[in-house]
Design a protein around this motif. Structure first.
Motif, PDB file in Angstrom:
ATOM      1  N   LEU A 205       0.833  -1.199   0.000  1.00  0.00           N
ATOM      2  CA  LEU A 205       0.000   0.000   0.000  1.00  0.00           C
ATOM      3  C   LEU A 205       0.872   1.255   0.000  1.00  0.00           C
ATOM      4  O   LEU A 205       0.541   2.253  -0.652  1.00  0.00           O
ATOM      5  CB  LEU A 205      -0.919  -0.014   1.226  1.00  0.00           C
ATOM      6  N   GLY A 206       1.991   1.198   0.716  1.00  0.00           N
ATOM      7  CA  GLY A 206       2.911   2.323   0.706  1.00  0.00           C
ATOM      8  C   GLY A 206       3.431   2.613  -0.686  1.00  0.00           C
ATOM      9  O   GLY A 206       3.527   3.776  -1.105  1.00  0.00           O
ATOM     10  N   LEU A 207       3.763   1.558  -1.441  1.00  0.00           N
ATOM     11  CA  LEU A 207       4.212   1.745  -2.820  1.00  0.00           C
ATOM     12  C   LEU A 207       3.089   2.254  -3.711  1.00  0.00           C
ATOM     13  O   LEU A 207       3.309   3.090  -4.593  1.00  0.00           O
ATOM     14  CB  LEU A 207       4.764   0.433  -3.373  1.00  0.00           C
ATOM     15  N   LEU A 208       1.880   1.758  -3.491  1.00  0.00           N
ATOM     16  CA  LEU A 208       0.745   2.204  -4.289  1.00  0.00           C
ATOM     17  C   LEU A 208       0.475   3.687  -4.054  1.00  0.00           C
ATOM     18  O   LEU A 208       0.269   4.453  -5.000  1.00  0.00           O
ATOM     19  CB  LEU A 208      -0.498   1.378  -3.938  1.00  0.00           C
ATOM     20  N   CYS A 209       0.479   4.106  -2.787  1.00  0.00           N
ATOM     21  CA  CYS A 209       0.203   5.510  -2.470  1.00  0.00           C
ATOM     22  C   CYS A 209       1.330   6.434  -2.941  1.00  0.00           C
ATOM     23  O   CYS A 209       1.088   7.601  -3.245  1.00  0.00           O
ATOM     24  CB  CYS A 209      -0.009   5.681  -0.968  1.00  0.00           C
ATOM     25  N   SER A 210       2.553   5.915  -3.003  1.00  0.00           N
ATOM     26  CA  SER A 210       3.676   6.744  -3.449  1.00  0.00           C
ATOM     27  C   SER A 210       3.948   6.560  -4.941  1.00  0.00           C
ATOM     28  O   SER A 210       5.074   6.790  -5.403  1.00  0.00           O
ATOM     29  CB  SER A 210       4.940   6.421  -2.635  1.00  0.00           C
ATOM     30  N   HIS A 211       2.928   6.158  -5.682  1.00  0.00           N
ATOM     31  CA  HIS A 211       3.056   6.033  -7.129  1.00  0.00           C
ATOM     32  C   HIS A 211       3.554   7.351  -7.708  1.00  0.00           C
ATOM     33  O   HIS A 211       3.156   8.431  -7.268  1.00  0.00           O
ATOM     34  CB  HIS A 211       1.698   5.672  -7.730  1.00  0.00           C
ATOM     35  N   GLN A 222     -10.352   5.037   0.190  1.00  0.00           N
ATOM     36  CA  GLN A 222     -10.055   3.730  -0.380  1.00  0.00           C
ATOM     37  C   GLN A 222      -8.912   3.075   0.378  1.00  0.00           C
ATOM     38  O   GLN A 222      -8.930   1.868   0.645  1.00  0.00           O
ATOM     39  CB  GLN A 222      -9.689   3.875  -1.860  1.00  0.00           C
ATOM     40  N   VAL A 223      -7.904   3.862   0.736  1.00  0.00           N
ATOM     41  CA  VAL A 223      -6.791   3.364   1.538  1.00  0.00           C
ATOM     42  C   VAL A 223      -7.312   2.757   2.840  1.00  0.00           C
ATOM     43  O   VAL A 223      -6.887   1.677   3.269  1.00  0.00           O
ATOM     44  CB  VAL A 223      -5.794   4.499   1.850  1.00  0.00           C
ATOM     45  N   LEU A 224      -8.241   3.449   3.454  1.00  0.00           N
ATOM     46  CA  LEU A 224      -8.810   2.984   4.717  1.00  0.00           C
ATOM     47  C   LEU A 224      -9.523   1.650   4.545  1.00  0.00           C
ATOM     48  O   LEU A 224      -9.442   0.763   5.408  1.00  0.00           O
ATOM     49  CB  LEU A 224      -9.771   4.046   5.256  1.00  0.00           C
ATOM     50  N   MET A 225     -10.201   1.481   3.426  1.00  0.00           N
ATOM     51  CA  MET A 225     -10.879   0.211   3.160  1.00  0.00           C
ATOM     52  C   MET A 225      -9.866  -0.922   3.022  1.00  0.00           C
ATOM     53  O   MET A 225     -10.091  -2.037   3.507  1.00  0.00           O
ATOM     54  CB  MET A 225     -11.733   0.335   1.902  1.00  0.00           C
ATOM     55  N   TYR A 226      -8.741  -0.663   2.367  1.00  0.00           N
ATOM     56  CA  TYR A 226      -7.687  -1.683   2.262  1.00  0.00           C
ATOM     57  C   TYR A 226      -7.166  -2.063   3.644  1.00  0.00           C
ATOM     58  O   TYR A 226      -6.999  -3.240   3.962  1.00  0.00           O
ATOM     59  CB  TYR A 226      -6.522  -1.158   1.413  1.00  0.00           C
ATOM     60  N   LEU A 233      -6.466  -5.120  -2.362  1.00  0.00           N
ATOM     61  CA  LEU A 233      -5.635  -4.354  -3.281  1.00  0.00           C
ATOM     62  C   LEU A 233      -5.919  -4.801  -4.713  1.00  0.00           C
ATOM     63  O   LEU A 233      -6.315  -5.948  -4.937  1.00  0.00           O
ATOM     64  CB  LEU A 233      -4.159  -4.564  -2.952  1.00  0.00           C
ATOM     65  N   PRO A 234      -5.756  -3.920  -5.684  1.00  0.00           N
ATOM     66  CA  PRO A 234      -6.056  -4.282  -7.081  1.00  0.00           C
ATOM     67  C   PRO A 234      -5.352  -5.564  -7.505  1.00  0.00           C
ATOM     68  O   PRO A 234      -4.191  -5.796  -7.152  1.00  0.00           O
ATOM     69  CB  PRO A 234      -5.530  -3.071  -7.870  1.00  0.00           C
ATOM     70  N   GLU A 235      -6.076  -6.401  -8.254  1.00  0.00           N
ATOM     71  CA  GLU A 235      -5.489  -7.660  -8.708  1.00  0.00           C
ATOM     72  C   GLU A 235      -4.278  -7.425  -9.604  1.00  0.00           C
ATOM     73  O   GLU A 235      -3.363  -8.243  -9.639  1.00  0.00           O
ATOM     74  CB  GLU A 235      -6.558  -8.476  -9.467  1.00  0.00           C
ATOM     75  N   ASN A 236      -4.288  -6.310 -10.306  1.00  0.00           N
ATOM     76  CA  ASN A 236      -3.169  -5.993 -11.208  1.00  0.00           C
ATOM     77  C   ASN A 236      -2.146  -5.102 -10.511  1.00  0.00           C
ATOM     78  O   ASN A 236      -1.441  -4.334 -11.155  1.00  0.00           O
ATOM     79  CB  ASN A 236      -3.687  -5.307 -12.470  1.00  0.00           C
ATOM     80  N   LEU A 237      -2.074  -5.207  -9.192  1.00  0.00           N
ATOM     81  CA  LEU A 237      -1.180  -4.322  -8.440  1.00  0.00           C
ATOM     82  C   LEU A 237       0.254  -4.449  -8.915  1.00  0.00           C
ATOM     83  O   LEU A 237       0.977  -3.452  -9.007  1.00  0.00           O
ATOM     84  CB  LEU A 237      -1.265  -4.649  -6.946  1.00  0.00           C
ATOM     85  N   ASN A 238       0.684  -5.658  -9.234  1.00  0.00           N
ATOM     86  CA  ASN A 238       2.062  -5.848  -9.675  1.00  0.00           C
ATOM     87  C   ASN A 238       2.362  -5.010 -10.913  1.00  0.00           C
ATOM     88  O   ASN A 238       3.356  -4.289 -10.979  1.00  0.00           O
ATOM     89  CB  ASN A 238       2.327  -7.332  -9.953  1.00  0.00           C
ATOM     90  N   ALA A 239       1.462  -5.087 -11.901  1.00  0.00           N
ATOM     91  CA  ALA A 239       1.657  -4.305 -13.120  1.00  0.00           C
ATOM     92  C   ALA A 239       1.513  -2.818 -12.837  1.00  0.00           C
ATOM     93  O   ALA A 239       2.221  -1.982 -13.406  1.00  0.00           O
ATOM     94  CB  ALA A 239       0.639  -4.729 -14.181  1.00  0.00           C
ATOM     95  N   HIS A 240       0.602  -2.489 -11.914  1.00  0.00           N
ATOM     96  CA  HIS A 240       0.349  -1.087 -11.588  1.00  0.00           C
ATOM     97  C   HIS A 240       1.580  -0.450 -10.948  1.00  0.00           C
ATOM     98  O   HIS A 240       2.008   0.631 -11.335  1.00  0.00           O
ATOM     99  CB  HIS A 240      -0.842  -0.994 -10.641  1.00  0.00           C
ATOM    100  N   VAL A 241       2.156  -1.148  -9.975  1.00  0.00           N
ATOM    101  CA  VAL A 241       3.344  -0.623  -9.312  1.00  0.00           C
ATOM    102  C   VAL A 241       4.538  -0.662 -10.259  1.00  0.00           C
ATOM    103  O   VAL A 241       5.368   0.241 -10.255  1.00  0.00           O
ATOM    104  CB  VAL A 241       3.638  -1.407  -8.021  1.00  0.00           C
ATOM    105  N   LYS A 242       4.596  -1.693 -11.095  1.00  0.00           N
ATOM    106  CA  LYS A 242       5.721  -1.817 -12.019  1.00  0.00           C
ATOM    107  C   LYS A 242       5.753  -0.668 -13.013  1.00  0.00           C
ATOM    108  O   LYS A 242       6.795  -0.371 -13.599  1.00  0.00           O
ATOM    109  CB  LYS A 242       5.657  -3.150 -12.758  1.00  0.00           C
ATOM    110  N   ALA A 243       4.594  -0.006 -13.195  1.00  0.00           N
ATOM    111  CA  ALA A 243       4.561   1.144 -14.094  1.00  0.00           C
ATOM    112  C   ALA A 243       5.498   2.241 -13.619  1.00  0.00           C
ATOM    113  O   ALA A 243       5.854   3.140 -14.377  1.00  0.00           O
ATOM    114  CB  ALA A 243       3.136   1.688 -14.198  1.00  0.00           C
ATOM    115  N   GLN A 244       5.924   2.152 -12.365  1.00  0.00           N
ATOM    116  CA  GLN A 244       6.848   3.143 -11.830  1.00  0.00           C
ATOM    117  C   GLN A 244       8.299   2.837 -12.195  1.00  0.00           C
ATOM    118  O   GLN A 244       9.188   3.617 -11.890  1.00  0.00           O
ATOM    119  CB  GLN A 244       6.759   3.183 -10.305  1.00  0.00           C
ATOM    120  N   GLU A 245       8.530   1.705 -12.842  1.00  0.00           N
ATOM    121  CA  GLU A 245       9.905   1.269 -13.068  1.00  0.00           C
ATOM    122  C   GLU A 245      10.725   2.310 -13.819  1.00  0.00           C
ATOM    123  O   GLU A 245      11.928   2.406 -13.634  1.00  0.00           O
ATOM    124  CB  GLU A 245       9.916  -0.059 -13.825  1.00  0.00           C
TER     125      GLU A 245
END
Length: 274
Positions: A205-211, A222-226, A233-245
């Motif tokens: 979640l820290g990585l998602l919020c610091s996108h 939404q963060v609170l719900m997580y 967390l989104p099923e595609n979280l890996n791809a979503h966070v990887k977009a920061q590469e």
């Protein structure tokens, strides 16, 4: 800013503003006394108490509650602009109170803040804030993401005396994520009783919020719900966070590389270690 709305805030996870004094160049706010001081003391200084995971997880959730209230539940959206461990205060029972509203801004829920004055603490400043100087709820969400990593890892957002790879906390945790061993970033002071699934949730979640892109960050509700387990967390979280590469440089470098009309950095991590 007009301090009167801040004085009207009432939430169990916000300090009460009891009064203020405005000088020529500074605003001094008076809050409730918090006997245990700020969270950073327990994370970085030698104290008798080492916060366990349950305490840390509750602190993270309580800060998320406070930010959700400020962003979405108050009559006007309030952007804190300086979320960090030293502004998270603890009462005698270690209950969380988010404090220091000296940089906060109130906006109508339908309008943007019109400012080009960058304010905040190095290490928590979103890339777009360093470029435009415009604070938004999303820039608070970025700082909250860094805060999540800080609490879970027991590390400051910027460690200038380490290697380049380890200097920026967000990038350091991200490297563990890409290697498939994100739990290796957790604070080694946490004992074996900590809940691995919660630690992993907070790190992700820290990585998602610091996108690096503002649109990629969730709203605080939404963060609170997580955090409460009311949503996954989104099923595609890996791809979503990887977009920061391709992010290349984190927000710390963004501040150094982009020109802004004016800049206020509180407790510069680069020079004071806070």
């Amino acid at each position: 800013m007009d301090i009167s709305p801040i004085g009207q805030l009432r939430h169990p996870n916000l300090v009460r503003v009891l009064g203020y004094c405005r000088g020529k160049e500074e605003l001094i706010l008076v809050y409730d006394y918090m006997p245990n001081g700020s969270l950073d003391k327990f994370l970085y200084k030698k104290t008798e108490l080492i916060l366990n995971w349950n305490q840390r997880f509750k602190i993270i959730k309580d800060v998320a509650l406070a930010l959700t209230y400020l962003h979405e539940e108050w009559a006007e959206a309030i952007i804190h602009r300086d979320i960090k461990a030293s502004n998270v205060l603890l009462d005698g029972e270690l209950n969380v109170k988010l404090g220091d509203f000296g940089l906060a801004r109130c906006i109508n829920h339908e309008q943007d803040v019109q400012t080009t004055h960058v304010a905040g603490t190095l290490g928590y400043i979103a890339p777009e804030l360093a470029r435009s100087g415009k604070p938004t709820p999303s820039t608070d969400a970025y700082a909250f993401g860094v805060f999540c990593l800080e609490v879970a890892c027991g590390r400051r957002p910027v460690e200038p005396k380490t290697s380049e790879k380890e200097m920026i906390l967000v990038d350091w945790v991200y490297s563990f994520w890409m290697e498939g061993k994100i739990l290796s970033a957790a604070d080694p002071k946490l004992n074996e009783e900590c809940k691995a699934e919660e630690v992993e949730l907070v790190l992700k979640l820290g990585l998602l919020c610091s996108h690096s892109v503002a649109e990629g960050r969730p709203k605080m509700s939404q963060v609170l719900m997580y955090l409460k387990g009311q949503a996954l967390l989104p099923e595609n979280l890996n791809a979503h966070v990887k977009a920061q590469e391709g992010r290349g440089e984190s927000e710390n470098h963004a501040i150094l590389c982009y020109s802004t009309p004016s800049l206020t950095i509180t407790n510069s991590l680069m020079y004071t270690g806070r």
